[in-house]
Design a protein around this motif. Structure first.
Motif, PDB file in Angstrom:
ATOM      1  N   LEU A   1       1.571  -6.361  12.745  1.00  0.00           N
ATOM      2  CA  LEU A   1       2.756  -6.510  13.585  1.00  0.00           C
ATOM      3  C   LEU A   1       4.022  -6.648  12.738  1.00  0.00           C
ATOM      4  O   LEU A   1       5.066  -6.076  13.061  1.00  0.00           O
ATOM      5  CB  LEU A   1       2.601  -7.728  14.494  1.00  0.00           C
ATOM      6  N   LEU A   2       3.942  -7.414  11.660  1.00  0.00           N
ATOM      7  CA  LEU A   2       5.111  -7.597  10.794  1.00  0.00           C
ATOM      8  C   LEU A   2       5.450  -6.311  10.045  1.00  0.00           C
ATOM      9  O   LEU A   2       6.625  -6.002   9.826  1.00  0.00           O
ATOM     10  CB  LEU A   2       4.868  -8.744   9.817  1.00  0.00           C
ATOM     11  N   TRP A   3       4.445  -5.560   9.659  1.00  0.00           N
ATOM     12  CA  TRP A   3       4.676  -4.315   8.928  1.00  0.00           C
ATOM     13  C   TRP A   3       5.228  -3.206   9.801  1.00  0.00           C
ATOM     14  O   TRP A   3       5.756  -2.226   9.284  1.00  0.00           O
ATOM     15  CB  TRP A   3       3.378  -3.844   8.272  1.00  0.00           C
ATOM     16  N   LEU A   4       5.130  -3.346  11.115  1.00  0.00           N
ATOM     17  CA  LEU A   4       5.654  -2.301  11.988  1.00  0.00           C
ATOM     18  C   LEU A   4       7.140  -2.067  11.754  1.00  0.00           C
ATOM     19  O   LEU A   4       7.652  -0.986  12.020  1.00  0.00           O
ATOM     20  CB  LEU A   4       5.423  -2.669  13.455  1.00  0.00           C
ATOM     21  N   ARG A   5       7.832  -3.074  11.242  1.00  0.00           N
ATOM     22  CA  ARG A   5       9.270  -2.936  11.015  1.00  0.00           C
ATOM     23  C   ARG A   5       9.595  -2.248   9.696  1.00  0.00           C
ATOM     24  O   ARG A   5      10.618  -1.592   9.572  1.00  0.00           O
ATOM     25  CB  ARG A   5       9.926  -4.322  11.052  1.00  0.00           C
ATOM     26  N   THR A   6       8.763  -2.460   8.691  1.00  0.00           N
ATOM     27  CA  THR A   6       9.108  -1.949   7.363  1.00  0.00           C
ATOM     28  C   THR A   6       8.091  -0.951   6.823  1.00  0.00           C
ATOM     29  O   THR A   6       8.431  -0.118   5.992  1.00  0.00           O
ATOM     30  CB  THR A   6       9.221  -3.118   6.363  1.00  0.00           C
ATOM     31  N   ARG A   7       6.853  -1.068   7.249  1.00  0.00           N
ATOM     32  CA  ARG A   7       5.799  -0.133   6.852  1.00  0.00           C
ATOM     33  C   ARG A   7       5.095   0.341   8.117  1.00  0.00           C
ATOM     34  O   ARG A   7       3.930   0.009   8.348  1.00  0.00           O
ATOM     35  CB  ARG A   7       4.809  -0.807   5.909  1.00  0.00           C
ATOM     36  N   PRO A   8       5.794   1.068   8.981  1.00  0.00           N
ATOM     37  CA  PRO A   8       5.289   1.364  10.326  1.00  0.00           C
ATOM     38  C   PRO A   8       3.940   2.071  10.345  1.00  0.00           C
ATOM     39  O   PRO A   8       3.087   1.745  11.166  1.00  0.00           O
ATOM     40  CB  PRO A   8       6.393   2.224  10.938  1.00  0.00           C
ATOM     41  N   PHE A   9       3.758   3.036   9.443  1.00  0.00           N
ATOM     42  CA  PHE A   9       2.487   3.757   9.427  1.00  0.00           C
ATOM     43  C   PHE A   9       1.344   2.816   9.094  1.00  0.00           C
ATOM     44  O   PHE A   9       0.320   2.769   9.795  1.00  0.00           O
ATOM     45  CB  PHE A   9       2.546   4.909   8.422  1.00  0.00           C
ATOM     46  N   TRP A  10       1.510   2.036   8.042  1.00  0.00           N
ATOM     47  CA  TRP A  10       0.436   1.127   7.628  1.00  0.00           C
ATOM     48  C   TRP A  10       0.248  -0.017   8.621  1.00  0.00           C
ATOM     49  O   TRP A  10      -0.861  -0.532   8.777  1.00  0.00           O
ATOM     50  CB  TRP A  10       0.704   0.602   6.223  1.00  0.00           C
ATOM     51  N   GLY A  11       1.335  -0.390   9.278  1.00  0.00           N
ATOM     52  CA  GLY A  11       1.186  -1.398  10.322  1.00  0.00           C
ATOM     53  C   GLY A  11       0.295  -0.912  11.444  1.00  0.00           C
ATOM     54  O   GLY A  11      -0.611  -1.620  11.903  1.00  0.00           O
ATOM     55  N   ALA A  12       0.520   0.328  11.904  1.00  0.00           N
ATOM     56  CA  ALA A  12      -0.305   0.901  12.971  1.00  0.00           C
ATOM     57  C   ALA A  12      -1.737   1.111  12.509  1.00  0.00           C
ATOM     58  O   ALA A  12      -2.693   0.877  13.268  1.00  0.00           O
ATOM     59  CB  ALA A  12       0.307   2.225  13.435  1.00  0.00           C
ATOM     60  N   VAL A  13      -1.911   1.533  11.257  1.00  0.00           N
ATOM     61  CA  VAL A  13      -3.262   1.718  10.719  1.00  0.00           C
ATOM     62  C   VAL A  13      -4.001   0.384  10.649  1.00  0.00           C
ATOM     63  O   VAL A  13      -5.181   0.291  11.006  1.00  0.00           O
ATOM     64  CB  VAL A  13      -3.207   2.375   9.330  1.00  0.00           C
ATOM     65  N   LEU A  14      -3.305  -0.663  10.211  1.00  0.00           N
ATOM     66  CA  LEU A  14      -3.949  -1.972  10.097  1.00  0.00           C
ATOM     67  C   LEU A  14      -4.366  -2.506  11.461  1.00  0.00           C
ATOM     68  O   LEU A  14      -5.447  -3.098  11.613  1.00  0.00           O
ATOM     69  CB  LEU A  14      -2.999  -2.948   9.407  1.00  0.00           C
ATOM     70  N   LEU A  15      -3.526  -2.288  12.468  1.00  0.00           N
ATOM     71  CA  LEU A  15      -3.905  -2.683  13.823  1.00  0.00           C
ATOM     72  C   LEU A  15      -5.123  -1.900  14.297  1.00  0.00           C
ATOM     73  O   LEU A  15      -5.999  -2.442  14.990  1.00  0.00           O
ATOM     74  CB  LEU A  15      -2.734  -2.458  14.778  1.00  0.00           C
ATOM     75  N   SER A  16      -5.200  -0.636  13.909  1.00  0.00           N
ATOM     76  CA  SER A  16      -6.349   0.197  14.284  1.00  0.00           C
ATOM     77  C   SER A  16      -7.620  -0.285  13.592  1.00  0.00           C
ATOM     78  O   SER A  16      -8.689  -0.353  14.210  1.00  0.00           O
ATOM     79  CB  SER A  16      -6.073   1.663  13.921  1.00  0.00           C
ATOM     80  N   VAL A  17      -7.509  -0.616  12.307  1.00  0.00           N
ATOM     81  CA  VAL A  17      -8.662  -1.147  11.570  1.00  0.00           C
ATOM     82  C   VAL A  17      -9.141  -2.447  12.200  1.00  0.00           C
ATOM     83  O   VAL A  17     -10.353  -2.662  12.384  1.00  0.00           O
ATOM     84  CB  VAL A  17      -8.292  -1.367  10.087  1.00  0.00           C
ATOM     85  N   ALA A  18      -8.196  -3.340  12.559  1.00  0.00           N
ATOM     86  CA  ALA A  18      -8.569  -4.610  13.185  1.00  0.00           C
ATOM     87  C   ALA A  18      -9.315  -4.385  14.495  1.00  0.00           C
ATOM     88  O   ALA A  18     -10.243  -5.125  14.831  1.00  0.00           O
ATOM     89  CB  ALA A  18      -7.316  -5.456  13.424  1.00  0.00           C
ATOM     90  N   THR A  19      -8.929  -3.331  15.233  1.00  0.00           N
ATOM     91  CA  THR A  19      -9.602  -3.021  16.495  1.00  0.00           C
ATOM     92  C   THR A  19     -11.060  -2.641  16.267  1.00  0.00           C
ATOM     93  O   THR A  19     -11.918  -2.906  17.124  1.00  0.00           O
ATOM     94  CB  THR A  19      -8.859  -1.871  17.210  1.00  0.00           C
ATOM     95  N   TRP A  20     -11.347  -2.049  15.120  1.00  0.00           N
ATOM     96  CA  TRP A  20     -12.716  -1.665  14.809  1.00  0.00           C
ATOM     97  C   TRP A  20     -13.514  -2.809  14.170  1.00  0.00           C
ATOM     98  O   TRP A  20     -14.645  -2.621  13.759  1.00  0.00           O
ATOM     99  CB  TRP A  20     -12.740  -0.419  13.936  1.00  0.00           C
ATOM    100  N   VAL A  21     -12.887  -3.975  14.093  1.00  0.00           N
ATOM    101  CA  VAL A  21     -13.606  -5.195  13.710  1.00  0.00           C
ATOM    102  C   VAL A  21     -13.939  -6.001  14.959  1.00  0.00           C
ATOM    103  O   VAL A  21     -15.057  -6.478  15.140  1.00  0.00           O
ATOM    104  CB  VAL A  21     -12.777  -6.048  12.725  1.00  0.00           C
TER     105      VAL A  21
END
Length: 444
Positions: A168-188
């Motif tokens: 969520l915090l990276w969505l502002r400065t690292r938007p791509f990696w923020g979305a990827v990290l949220l996606s990875v968390a969903t698969w946990v």
């Protein structure tokens, strides 16, 4: 969207380095040394509570996760590949990683792993020179963990929370990696998908969010298919829908109170397949059949409120945090499954709210602190009393569940007002734009 609309008074992202020198009576609470001292102290207390064995808060870790890890390493079972798995397949990553130092050290390694993940998220939140909003959110998180107790570290959910906070915090400065990290968390664990869905509704750059989620998910699925998983990779979906009424779910309150008041016909039992305590009585079969469709309808209703607000001009900075919290609460409140660790889910959206607009989020944050404290009273210390449906424990659990409903209604009202005439797009805060905001998926 105005370039200022997703910035905060004092951004926690290290890249935004210019922060005024601390002032005020409590300025020392913003010092990194003090913040990290609090982090170490809180996690030391939580690790000690877990290792004390009181109420056996590490039950799932030592009895279930360790068994899964040993079975996977020995080749006896391949969860999510050859055998149905209750969690998405990436849940195996921390479960297997905690076996790195052997079975005798499994619980301590698990606690260490979660502490490290929390530390990374804490660092992203506070940065090198935390501002007032970031420091306040950080102290709230530590207080929330302390009030929630040992379960805050001792479940698979504890792995997803820091991932979602960072995302969520990276969505502002690292938007791509923020979305990827949220996606990875969903698969946990599935619940972080709420952040993806909320972004799709709140942000006009929803296709970037969907692309990141689809690409990450496709990669995970393809790797699993090459291992021969077939449709077993999606077994976590049916494993959840086939569950009964878990005793901590709000809907279970009707039968728990019948048992507490001595009304015959209700039984609390342990499901050996799902490994949870559930309740059965007159009407539970109907509730089991109804709850999943009802959950879908309620999620759709929350999304409709968010879409209405977005279409009427609500800015993403005002819309995204309450929409995310409302979705997370819906997954908790309108669910036949309920566990103490579900309270950990609240941390990420509330931290986002506190960072974005402390003045409008401190009251919901205080409600969440009360919910966390009530949860710890029930689990792990007096959980036997709940299993015996003693009126005191049922009352405490009911109070906690009612606060969940109150908080959900609160967020729904916010969403409705955001979509009402006269609400306007608005800007929560006025500050220098955060670094990298020009390329953010939250930019409109």
């Amino acid at each position: 969207m105005n370039v200022q609309q997703w910035s905060v008074p004092e951004t926690p992202i290290p890249a935004a380095a210019s922060v005024a020198p601390p002032t005020g009576r409590l300025w020392f609470l913003r010092r990194p040394l003090v913040l990290w001292g609090g982090f170490v102290l809180v996690h030391a207390v939580l690790i000690g509570l877990n290792l004390s064995g009181i109420g056996w808060p590490l039950g799932d870790v030592e009895r279930v996760y360790l068994g899964w890890a040993e079975g996977t390493v020995s080749g006896a079972v391949r969860l999510g590949i050859d055998t149905d798995f209750v969690y998405p397949i990436l849940a195996l990553a921390p479960i297997l990683a905690s076996l790195a130092f052997g079975a005798p050290m499994y619980a301590l390694t698990w606690l260490g792993l979660v502490t490290v993940l929390n530390g990374v998220a804490f660092g992203v939140l506070t940065g090198r020179r935390p501002g007032r909003a970031a420091a306040g959110a950080a102290w709230w998180w530590l207080g929330f963990l302390l009030l929630l107790g040992p379960v805050g570290l001792a479940r698979i959910d504890s792995v997803t929370v820091p991932l979602v906070i960072m995302g969520l915090l990276w969505l502002r400065t690292r938007p791509f990696w923020g979305a990827v990290l949220l996606s990875v968390a969903t698969w946990v664990k599935v619940w972080p998908v709420a952040a993806i869905i909320a972004l799709v509704v709140a942000s006009k750059r929803r296709w970037q969010v969907l692309a990141a989620f689809a690409g990450t998910s496709a990669l995970i699925i393809v790797v699993a298919l090459t291992q021969g998983s077939g449709l077993t990779i999606l077994s976590f979906v049916t494993e959840q829908t086939d569950r009964g009424i878990q005793i901590e779910a709000p809907v279970a309150g009707w039968w728990l109170w019948q048992s507490a008041l001595g009304i015959p016909g209700t039984l609390v039992y342990y499901d050996q397949q799902i490994l949870t305590y559930q309740v059965i009585g007159t009407g539970t079969e109907l509730a089991i059949a109804v709850m999943t469709p009802l959950l879908v309808l309620c999620v759709a209703a929350v999304l409709a409120l968010g879409w209405r607000a977005q279409r009427r001009g609500a800015s993403v900075d005002r819309l995204f945090p309450p929409l995310l919290l409302a979705l997370v609460l819906t997954l908790i409140v309108v669910n036949k499954v309920g566990s103490p660790q579900f309270m950990t889910w609240l941390a990420a959206p509330l931290i986002l709210g506190l960072v974005s607009s402390p003045r409008s989020w401190w009251r919901p944050a205080l409600v969440a602190l009360v919910m966390a404290a009530l949860t710890q009273v029930v689990y792990p210390y007096f959980y036997d009393g709940l299993l015996a449906t003693t009126p005191a424990m049922v009352l405490i659990l009911t109070a906690r569940n009612l606060l969940e409903v109150v908080l959900l209604v609160w967020m729904a009202v916010r969403l409705w007002r955001l979509g009402s005439p006269g609400a306007g797009p608005g800007v929560l805060t006025q500050a220098a734009p955060a670094a990298g905001l020009h390329r953010s998926i939250l930019k409109e």
